[in-house]
Design a protein around this motif. Structure first.
Motif, PDB file in Angstrom:
ATOM      1  N   THR A   1      37.857  61.002  26.533  1.00  0.00           N
ATOM      2  CA  THR A   1      37.729  61.561  25.184  1.00  0.00           C
ATOM      3  C   THR A   1      36.947  60.634  24.260  1.00  0.00           C
ATOM      4  O   THR A   1      36.373  61.080  23.264  1.00  0.00           O
ATOM      5  CB  THR A   1      39.126  61.823  24.582  1.00  0.00           C
ATOM      6  OG1 THR A   1      39.893  60.608  24.636  1.00  0.00           O
ATOM      7  CG2 THR A   1      39.850  62.914  25.356  1.00  0.00           C
ATOM      8  N   ASP A   2      36.908  59.335  24.588  1.00  0.00           N
ATOM      9  CA  ASP A   2      36.228  58.364  23.728  1.00  0.00           C
ATOM     10  C   ASP A   2      34.824  58.000  24.195  1.00  0.00           C
ATOM     11  O   ASP A   2      34.111  57.265  23.513  1.00  0.00           O
ATOM     12  CB  ASP A   2      37.069  57.079  23.641  1.00  0.00           C
ATOM     13  CG  ASP A   2      38.443  57.330  23.047  1.00  0.00           C
ATOM     14  OD1 ASP A   2      38.526  58.100  22.067  1.00  0.00           O
ATOM     15  OD2 ASP A   2      39.419  56.778  23.571  1.00  0.00           O
ATOM     16  N   GLY A   3      34.433  58.482  25.349  1.00  0.00           N
ATOM     17  CA  GLY A   3      33.121  58.142  25.890  1.00  0.00           C
ATOM     18  C   GLY A   3      33.175  58.148  27.411  1.00  0.00           C
ATOM     19  O   GLY A   3      34.050  58.779  27.998  1.00  0.00           O
ATOM     20  N   VAL A   4      32.257  57.438  28.027  1.00  0.00           N
ATOM     21  CA  VAL A   4      32.231  57.366  29.492  1.00  0.00           C
ATOM     22  C   VAL A   4      32.685  55.961  29.916  1.00  0.00           C
ATOM     23  O   VAL A   4      32.040  54.970  29.572  1.00  0.00           O
ATOM     24  CB  VAL A   4      30.824  57.671  30.044  1.00  0.00           C
ATOM     25  CG1 VAL A   4      30.777  57.420  31.548  1.00  0.00           C
ATOM     26  CG2 VAL A   4      30.440  59.109  29.739  1.00  0.00           C
ATOM     27  N   LEU A   5      33.802  55.920  30.639  1.00  0.00           N
ATOM     28  CA  LEU A   5      34.360  54.654  31.101  1.00  0.00           C
ATOM     29  C   LEU A   5      33.696  54.253  32.409  1.00  0.00           C
ATOM     30  O   LEU A   5      33.628  55.045  33.352  1.00  0.00           O
ATOM     31  CB  LEU A   5      35.861  54.792  31.306  1.00  0.00           C
ATOM     32  CG  LEU A   5      36.592  53.541  31.820  1.00  0.00           C
ATOM     33  CD1 LEU A   5      36.618  52.458  30.751  1.00  0.00           C
ATOM     34  CD2 LEU A   5      38.005  53.893  32.282  1.00  0.00           C
ATOM     35  N   ILE A   6      33.173  53.019  32.458  1.00  0.00           N
ATOM     36  CA  ILE A   6      32.692  52.461  33.723  1.00  0.00           C
ATOM     37  C   ILE A   6      33.931  51.975  34.451  1.00  0.00           C
ATOM     38  O   ILE A   6      34.464  50.903  34.169  1.00  0.00           O
ATOM     39  CB  ILE A   6      31.684  51.323  33.483  1.00  0.00           C
ATOM     40  CG1 ILE A   6      30.428  51.892  32.784  1.00  0.00           C
ATOM     41  CG2 ILE A   6      31.307  50.650  34.796  1.00  0.00           C
ATOM     42  CD1 ILE A   6      29.421  50.844  32.375  1.00  0.00           C
ATOM     43  N   ASP A   7      34.419  52.797  35.373  1.00  0.00           N
ATOM     44  CA  ASP A   7      35.727  52.591  35.987  1.00  0.00           C
ATOM     45  C   ASP A   7      35.664  51.572  37.126  1.00  0.00           C
ATOM     46  O   ASP A   7      36.022  51.857  38.272  1.00  0.00           O
ATOM     47  CB  ASP A   7      36.282  53.928  36.480  1.00  0.00           C
ATOM     48  CG  ASP A   7      37.770  53.847  36.788  1.00  0.00           C
ATOM     49  OD1 ASP A   7      38.429  52.910  36.289  1.00  0.00           O
ATOM     50  OD2 ASP A   7      38.269  54.715  37.527  1.00  0.00           O
ATOM     51  N   PHE A   8      35.199  50.394  36.783  1.00  0.00           N
ATOM     52  CA  PHE A   8      35.091  49.295  37.744  1.00  0.00           C
ATOM     53  C   PHE A   8      34.876  48.018  36.940  1.00  0.00           C
ATOM     54  O   PHE A   8      34.019  47.980  36.055  1.00  0.00           O
ATOM     55  CB  PHE A   8      33.923  49.530  38.697  1.00  0.00           C
ATOM     56  CG  PHE A   8      33.744  48.468  39.741  1.00  0.00           C
ATOM     57  CD1 PHE A   8      34.665  48.327  40.769  1.00  0.00           C
ATOM     58  CD2 PHE A   8      32.660  47.600  39.694  1.00  0.00           C
ATOM     59  CE1 PHE A   8      34.497  47.342  41.737  1.00  0.00           C
ATOM     60  CE2 PHE A   8      32.487  46.617  40.653  1.00  0.00           C
ATOM     61  CZ  PHE A   8      33.415  46.485  41.675  1.00  0.00           C
ATOM     62  N   GLU A   9      35.657  46.988  37.232  1.00  0.00           N
ATOM     63  CA  GLU A   9      35.531  45.745  36.468  1.00  0.00           C
ATOM     64  C   GLU A   9      34.286  44.979  36.886  1.00  0.00           C
ATOM     65  O   GLU A   9      34.144  44.607  38.054  1.00  0.00           O
ATOM     66  CB  GLU A   9      36.773  44.873  36.674  1.00  0.00           C
ATOM     67  CG  GLU A   9      38.010  45.408  35.975  1.00  0.00           C
ATOM     68  CD  GLU A   9      39.186  44.449  36.077  1.00  0.00           C
ATOM     69  OE1 GLU A   9      38.943  43.228  36.218  1.00  0.00           O
ATOM     70  OE2 GLU A   9      40.336  44.919  36.027  1.00  0.00           O
ATOM     71  N   VAL A  10      33.399  44.763  35.942  1.00  0.00           N
ATOM     72  CA  VAL A  10      32.172  44.008  36.186  1.00  0.00           C
ATOM     73  C   VAL A  10      32.063  42.917  35.132  1.00  0.00           C
ATOM     74  O   VAL A  10      32.051  43.206  33.929  1.00  0.00           O
ATOM     75  CB  VAL A  10      30.922  44.915  36.120  1.00  0.00           C
ATOM     76  CG1 VAL A  10      29.673  44.107  36.453  1.00  0.00           C
ATOM     77  CG2 VAL A  10      31.057  46.093  37.076  1.00  0.00           C
ATOM     78  N   THR A  11      31.995  41.673  35.553  1.00  0.00           N
ATOM     79  CA  THR A  11      31.917  40.565  34.611  1.00  0.00           C
ATOM     80  C   THR A  11      30.488  40.388  34.095  1.00  0.00           C
ATOM     81  O   THR A  11      29.525  40.875  34.707  1.00  0.00           O
ATOM     82  CB  THR A  11      32.371  39.255  35.271  1.00  0.00           C
ATOM     83  OG1 THR A  11      31.445  38.929  36.327  1.00  0.00           O
ATOM     84  CG2 THR A  11      33.772  39.396  35.855  1.00  0.00           C
ATOM     85  N   ASN A  12      30.357  39.657  33.006  1.00  0.00           N
ATOM     86  CA  ASN A  12      29.027  39.337  32.485  1.00  0.00           C
ATOM     87  C   ASN A  12      28.240  38.485  33.473  1.00  0.00           C
ATOM     88  O   ASN A  12      27.014  38.574  33.549  1.00  0.00           O
ATOM     89  CB  ASN A  12      29.148  38.614  31.143  1.00  0.00           C
ATOM     90  CG  ASN A  12      29.594  39.554  30.024  1.00  0.00           C
ATOM     91  OD1 ASN A  12      29.679  40.771  30.216  1.00  0.00           O
ATOM     92  ND2 ASN A  12      29.887  38.999  28.865  1.00  0.00           N
ATOM     93  N   GLU A  13      28.961  37.663  34.248  1.00  0.00           N
ATOM     94  CA  GLU A  13      28.294  36.844  35.258  1.00  0.00           C
ATOM     95  C   GLU A  13      27.649  37.724  36.330  1.00  0.00           C
ATOM     96  O   GLU A  13      26.526  37.456  36.779  1.00  0.00           O
ATOM     97  CB  GLU A  13      29.296  35.877  35.917  1.00  0.00           C
ATOM     98  CG  GLU A  13      29.741  34.731  35.018  1.00  0.00           C
ATOM     99  CD  GLU A  13      30.845  35.131  34.038  1.00  0.00           C
ATOM    100  OE1 GLU A  13      31.317  36.304  34.105  1.00  0.00           O
ATOM    101  OE2 GLU A  13      31.223  34.296  33.202  1.00  0.00           O
ATOM    102  N   GLU A  14      28.345  38.784  36.729  1.00  0.00           N
ATOM    103  CA  GLU A  14      27.783  39.696  37.735  1.00  0.00           C
ATOM    104  C   GLU A  14      26.579  40.445  37.163  1.00  0.00           C
ATOM    105  O   GLU A  14      25.570  40.632  37.854  1.00  0.00           O
ATOM    106  CB  GLU A  14      28.848  40.700  38.201  1.00  0.00           C
ATOM    107  CG  GLU A  14      29.887  40.116  39.129  1.00  0.00           C
ATOM    108  CD  GLU A  14      29.307  39.669  40.460  1.00  0.00           C
ATOM    109  OE1 GLU A  14      28.403  40.337  40.995  1.00  0.00           O
ATOM    110  OE2 GLU A  14      29.754  38.636  40.979  1.00  0.00           O
ATOM    111  N   ILE A  15      26.672  40.870  35.917  1.00  0.00           N
ATOM    112  CA  ILE A  15      25.533  41.550  35.275  1.00  0.00           C
ATOM    113  C   ILE A  15      24.343  40.610  35.226  1.00  0.00           C
ATOM    114  O   ILE A  15      23.200  41.013  35.485  1.00  0.00           O
ATOM    115  CB  ILE A  15      25.924  42.043  33.873  1.00  0.00           C
ATOM    116  CG1 ILE A  15      26.949  43.185  33.985  1.00  0.00           C
ATOM    117  CG2 ILE A  15      24.686  42.525  33.103  1.00  0.00           C
ATOM    118  CD1 ILE A  15      27.490  43.679  32.665  1.00  0.00           C
ATOM    119  N   ALA A  16      24.589  39.338  34.905  1.00  0.00           N
ATOM    120  CA  ALA A  16      23.510  38.355  34.866  1.00  0.00           C
ATOM    121  C   ALA A  16      22.830  38.240  36.224  1.00  0.00           C
ATOM    122  O   ALA A  16      21.598  38.152  36.315  1.00  0.00           O
ATOM    123  CB  ALA A  16      24.063  36.992  34.434  1.00  0.00           C
TER     124      ALA A  16
END
Length: 218
Positions: free
Chosen positions: A158-173
């Motif tokens: 209801t609030d948006g689209v949840l990325i249903d998987f924990e991803v750290t900023n380190e992994e994004i980097a």
């Protein structure tokens, strides 16, 4: 329909399924391997190591798909081109001796066509990834990765689209080729301040995907 060809083959040959736990590796880049893995259930990540010794993430796989298939058909073992690690609590994978698989492929025209399409898709994905890394700056690269996570793990709420998987900023980097996680922290904060992103129980909630996509050069 294409994947059904592979499913039918696996069922007909009664290919065994193995279970691997979170953070376990299926292959290591440069280490000889003699198996083909096909993901049945779970989440895995592919990555490579740069000359500087840094890990560069390639992609997450979540669907029924070939994980590792190397072009050399004649050798029993070949060096793995990338690392493959389990990211879910566990993953179920079909495990096939590679020379057996290639012998079966060469006898089955439909399976040959499937493998050709597999290579074509992977080539296109690689070219797309290279294009995004070359054409986008750091902020655009981060937005590109968030959009990829949105499309892979997004669940409508209801609030948006949840990325249903924990991803750290380190992994994004590591997906973006950014050496400093603090740089990603600043860019993620910018997205939060813009109203495009929120954090909910250590997961990302996308509230304005259009803003994120406006910062991506395709």
């Amino acid at each position: 329909m294409e994947k059904q060809i592979l499913r039918d083959y696996l069922e007909k040959q009664a290919i065994p399924v193995v279970i691997r736990k979170k953070k376990s590796y299926l292959t290591y880049e440069g280490i000889p391997d003699r198996y083909v893995y096909i993901l049945k259930k779970g989440i895995i990540k592919t990555s490579v190591v740069t000359h500087e010794g840094r890990e560069f993430n390639l992609r997450y796989l979540t669907d029924f798909e070939i994980v590792s298939l190397f072009k050399d058909e004649s050798s029993q073992e070949v060096e793995a081109p990338f690392n493959v690690r389990v990211e879910s609590e566990e993953a179920e994978l079909y495990k096939i001796v590679r020379d057996q698989f290639w012998a079966d492929v060469n006898r089955d025209r439909l399976l040959q066509d499937y493998v050709k399409e597999y290579y074509r898709r992977n080539l296109m994905d690689t070219m797309k990834k290279m294009q995004q890394m070359l054409m986008n700056g750091k902020f655009g690269a981060v937005c590109t990765q968030i959009n990829e996570l949105y499309e892979t793990f997004g669940v409508q709420t209801t609030d948006g689209v949840l990325i249903d998987f924990e991803v750290t900023n380190e992994e994004i980097a590591r997906f973006c080729g950014i050496t400093s996680a603090s740089s990603v922290n600043r860019m993620m904060q910018k997205l939060r301040e813009s109203g495009a992103l929120k954090s909910v129980d250590r997961k990302l909630l996308v509230t304005d995907i259009d803003f994120i996509r406006e910062n991506i050069i395709y």
